[in-house]
Enzyme design. Structure first.
Site, PDB file in Angstrom:
ATOM      1  N   TYR A   1     -10.130  -1.104  11.452  1.00 55.83           N
ATOM      2  CA  TYR A   1     -11.406  -0.345  10.682  1.00 55.83           C
ATOM      3  C   TYR A   1     -11.823  -1.350   9.204  1.00 55.83           C
ATOM      4  O   TYR A   1     -12.887  -1.102   8.836  1.00 55.83           O
ATOM      5  CB  TYR A   1     -11.470   1.002  10.152  1.00 55.83           C
ATOM      6  CG  TYR A   1     -10.185   1.440   9.451  1.00 55.83           C
ATOM      7  CD1 TYR A   1     -10.005   0.938   8.076  1.00 55.83           C
ATOM      8  CD2 TYR A   1      -9.456   1.970  10.116  1.00 55.83           C
ATOM      9  CE1 TYR A   1      -8.879   1.197   7.454  1.00 55.83           C
ATOM     10  CE2 TYR A   1      -7.977   2.471   9.495  1.00 55.83           C
ATOM     11  CZ  TYR A   1      -7.812   2.239   8.024  1.00 55.83           C
ATOM     12  OH  TYR A   1      -6.722   2.537   7.415  1.00 55.83           O
ATOM     13  N   LYS A   2     -11.078  -2.253   8.974  1.00 51.95           N
ATOM     14  CA  LYS A   2     -11.484  -3.152   7.991  1.00 51.95           C
ATOM     15  C   LYS A   2     -12.129  -4.490   8.294  1.00 51.95           C
ATOM     16  O   LYS A   2     -13.326  -4.320   8.848  1.00 51.95           O
ATOM     17  CB  LYS A   2     -10.302  -3.520   6.879  1.00 51.95           C
ATOM     18  CG  LYS A   2      -9.509  -2.273   6.366  1.00 51.95           C
ATOM     19  CD  LYS A   2      -8.139  -2.940   5.632  1.00 51.95           C
ATOM     20  CE  LYS A   2      -7.349  -1.959   5.201  1.00 51.95           C
ATOM     21  NZ  LYS A   2      -7.991  -0.937   4.491  1.00 51.95           N
TER      22      LYS A   2
ATOM     23  N   ASP B   1       2.809  -5.895   7.567  1.00 54.04           N
ATOM     24  CA  ASP B   1       1.607  -5.071   7.679  1.00 54.04           C
ATOM     25  C   ASP B   1       0.578  -6.080   7.314  1.00 54.04           C
ATOM     26  O   ASP B   1       0.238  -6.443   6.375  1.00 54.04           O
ATOM     27  CB  ASP B   1       1.415  -3.994   6.471  1.00 54.04           C
ATOM     28  CG  ASP B   1       0.260  -2.823   6.577  1.00 54.04           C
ATOM     29  OD1 ASP B   1      -0.754  -3.548   7.212  1.00 54.04           O
ATOM     30  OD2 ASP B   1       0.288  -1.740   6.197  1.00 54.04           O
TER      31      ASP B   1
ATOM     32  N   ARG C   1     -12.873  -4.385  -7.030  1.00 60.33           N
ATOM     33  CA  ARG C   1     -12.541  -5.385  -5.646  1.00 60.33           C
ATOM     34  C   ARG C   1     -13.594  -5.584  -4.884  1.00 60.33           C
ATOM     35  O   ARG C   1     -14.583  -4.917  -4.930  1.00 60.33           O
ATOM     36  CB  ARG C   1     -11.331  -4.300  -5.121  1.00 60.33           C
ATOM     37  CG  ARG C   1     -10.512  -5.037  -3.843  1.00 60.33           C
ATOM     38  CD  ARG C   1      -9.575  -3.906  -3.352  1.00 60.33           C
ATOM     39  NE  ARG C   1     -10.083  -3.105  -2.865  1.00 60.33           N
ATOM     40  CZ  ARG C   1      -9.677  -2.263  -1.626  1.00 60.33           C
ATOM     41  NH1 ARG C   1      -8.499  -2.545  -1.522  1.00 60.33           N
ATOM     42  NH2 ARG C   1     -10.207  -1.363  -1.029  1.00 60.33           N
TER      43      ARG C   1
ATOM     44  N   PHE D   1       0.890  -1.241  -0.011  1.00 60.38           N
ATOM     45  CA  PHE D   1      -0.004  -0.022  -0.059  1.00 60.38           C
ATOM     46  C   PHE D   1       0.969   1.197   0.142  1.00 60.38           C
ATOM     47  O   PHE D   1       1.815   1.415   0.722  1.00 60.38           O
ATOM     48  CB  PHE D   1      -0.948   0.103   1.258  1.00 60.38           C
ATOM     49  CG  PHE D   1      -1.926   0.852   1.060  1.00 60.38           C
ATOM     50  CD1 PHE D   1      -2.769   0.746   0.190  1.00 60.38           C
ATOM     51  CD2 PHE D   1      -1.973   2.139   1.904  1.00 60.38           C
ATOM     52  CE1 PHE D   1      -4.028   1.729   0.225  1.00 60.38           C
ATOM     53  CE2 PHE D   1      -2.995   3.140   1.719  1.00 60.38           C
ATOM     54  CZ  PHE D   1      -4.101   2.809   0.895  1.00 60.38           C
TER      55      PHE D   1
END
Ligand SMILES: Cc1ncc(COP(=O)(O)O)c(C=O)c1O
Ligand SMILES: Nc1ccccc1C(=O)C[C@H](N)C(=O)O
Length: 397
Positions: free
Chosen positions: A209-210, A184, A356, A113
């Site tokens: 938060y995912k 990560d 996605r 990312f």
């Protein structure tokens, strides 16, 4: 056997929506709304500053960290919450570099990312001449690990394609070359079983938060292996990571173990929301979660490939090489995603051409997946995406 019909009831999902974007922002756990209002009213409202002790706010980052730790195979007392993931990446990378002071190369891949790469670029600039961020293709990482590398910094699951790195094998190869690892887990925690201790990972970070459903801006976590916890040097040496914050010493002394990775005041309200969200994971077996995630993902791939021949699979076909998301490519991917969202199927788009979709067994069923493909197939067959309003790139996420 985990009962996913029960976990589904724990979430608020808006009527008419099939949510395939829990890999970017998880939905609201019903209990979180109540817990946050209790924190606001009964704790902040009534206790005022006494809440730091009486409501356990001060220990919250470690308490919640242990609950996240169970989901990522971390030893108790090795995970602490706070700040955003970008900041946790900085802390982990800085501490990892300090453990390998004679080397100056950070190795990563171009599937990482961007924020992780940006953070590394900024950190290495401040470390002075000779420091270098080496970015290779994901497939080339293994061969690029050698004794010039100080730190291997990777995101386990690629945010675009869902490609899964072999954490155990890469960590072993890194260690054999004297390299420290930073993993990560943004797209791994709550998405698939992670075994940090078994893999002998050195540092790990991730957001909540995912797949962990902590809410927008929920605090991140950092893991430090017990063998480094008392020697890792905190680069963001804030007072909450001090050995005795309330001694108000003028000089910094690192706190005990993982506590030293705290920086400043914990985000108590956000942590309350996350703490409630983690209740949904009680009793969830990560092996069951993986099996359910694979079943949903495979069903999606099979159905999409059968019914939407113009969409090209961008994720690895081998389930063992994939996280809990599936991506397809199409040159009109953006407009197709807008058309899908307009029909209540929420996934997302990643430039230049990736559609996605995240698969989250806690609240997603096979019927949802079949219905989503039904709608996608109609959009593709009738070119329903080919409208001015869907082509206008207004959406930022
Ligand atoms: C792998 C990865 N790293 C870092 C980030 C950035 O995290 P944050 O915005 O919480 O700092 C994200 C997502 O936003 C991510 O997916
Ligand atoms: N934190 C966000 C805030 C706003 C919009 C998206 C995000 C994401 O998390 C994006 C995610 N990291 C991704 O893999 O695309």
């Amino acid at each position: 056997m985990t009962d996913f019909t029960t976990t589904r009831k724990r979430f608020h999902l808006p009527d008419g929506v099939i949510y395939l974007d829990g890999n970017s922002l998880g939905p609201l756990p019903v209990a979180a709304a109540k817990r946050v209002s209790q924190t606001l009213e009964a704790e902040w409202g009534e206790m005022l500053i006494r809440g730091w002790n009486a409501a356990g706010w001060m220990e919250q980052p470690a308490r919640v960290g242990d609950r996240v730790g169970r989901l990522i195979g971390a030893e108790p007392g090795t995970v602490v919450m706070g700040d955003t993931l970008s900041i946790k990446v900085y802390q982990a990378l800085a501490a990892a570099l300090d453990l390998n002071p004679d080397r100056k190369v950070v190795l990563s891949d171009n599937g990482n990312f961007p924020s992780d790469l940006y953070i590394a670029q900024g950190l290495l600039r401040s470390r002075g001449a000779g420091h270098e961020l080496k970015v290779v293709d994901p497939e080339a990482v293994e061969a690029a690990i050698d004794d010039t590398v100080a730190v291997l910094m990777l995101t386990e699951v690629d945010y675009r394609t869902g490609r899964l790195h072999d954490m155990k094998a890469l960590t072993a190869k890194a260690h054999a070359a004297g390299v420290i690892t930073v993993w990560d887990l943004a797209h791994s925690a709550g998405a698939l079983p992670v075994e940090l201790a078994a893999a002998q990972a050195d540092f790990a970070v991730g957001c909540t938060y995912k797949y962990l459903n902590g809410g927008p801006g929920a605090p991140a976590f950092i893991y430090v292996a017990p063998r480094h916890a008392h020697t890792a040097r905190p680069s963001l040496s804030g007072w909450m990571g001090h050995e005795a914050p309330f001694a108000f010493d003028l000089d910094y002394r690192a706190g005990t173990g993982i506590e030293r990775m705290r920086v400043g005041t914990p985000p108590v309200i956000a942590l309350a929301s996350l703490e409630a969200a983690l209740d949904a994971w009680d009793g969830v077996d990560m092996g069951d979660l993986r099996a359910a995630s694979i079943a949903l993902s495979e069903c999606f791939i099979t159905e999409v490939e059968a019914r939407c021949p113009d969409l090209i699979l961008a994720s690895p076909r081998d389930t063992n090489r994939r996280g809990s998301q599936v991506s397809f490519r199409h040159p009109e991917g953006y407009a197709i995603m807008q058309a899908l969202i307009a029909r209540g199927v929420i996934g997302d788009f990643r430039a230049p051409d990736i559609l996605r979709f995240g698969f989250t067994p806690l609240y997603l069923t096979q019927d949802d997946v079949l219905r989503a493909v039904e709608i996608l197939a109609e959009i593709m067959a009738d070119r329903l995406w080919d409208k001015e309003e869907y082509r206008k790139k207004a959406r930022v996420t």
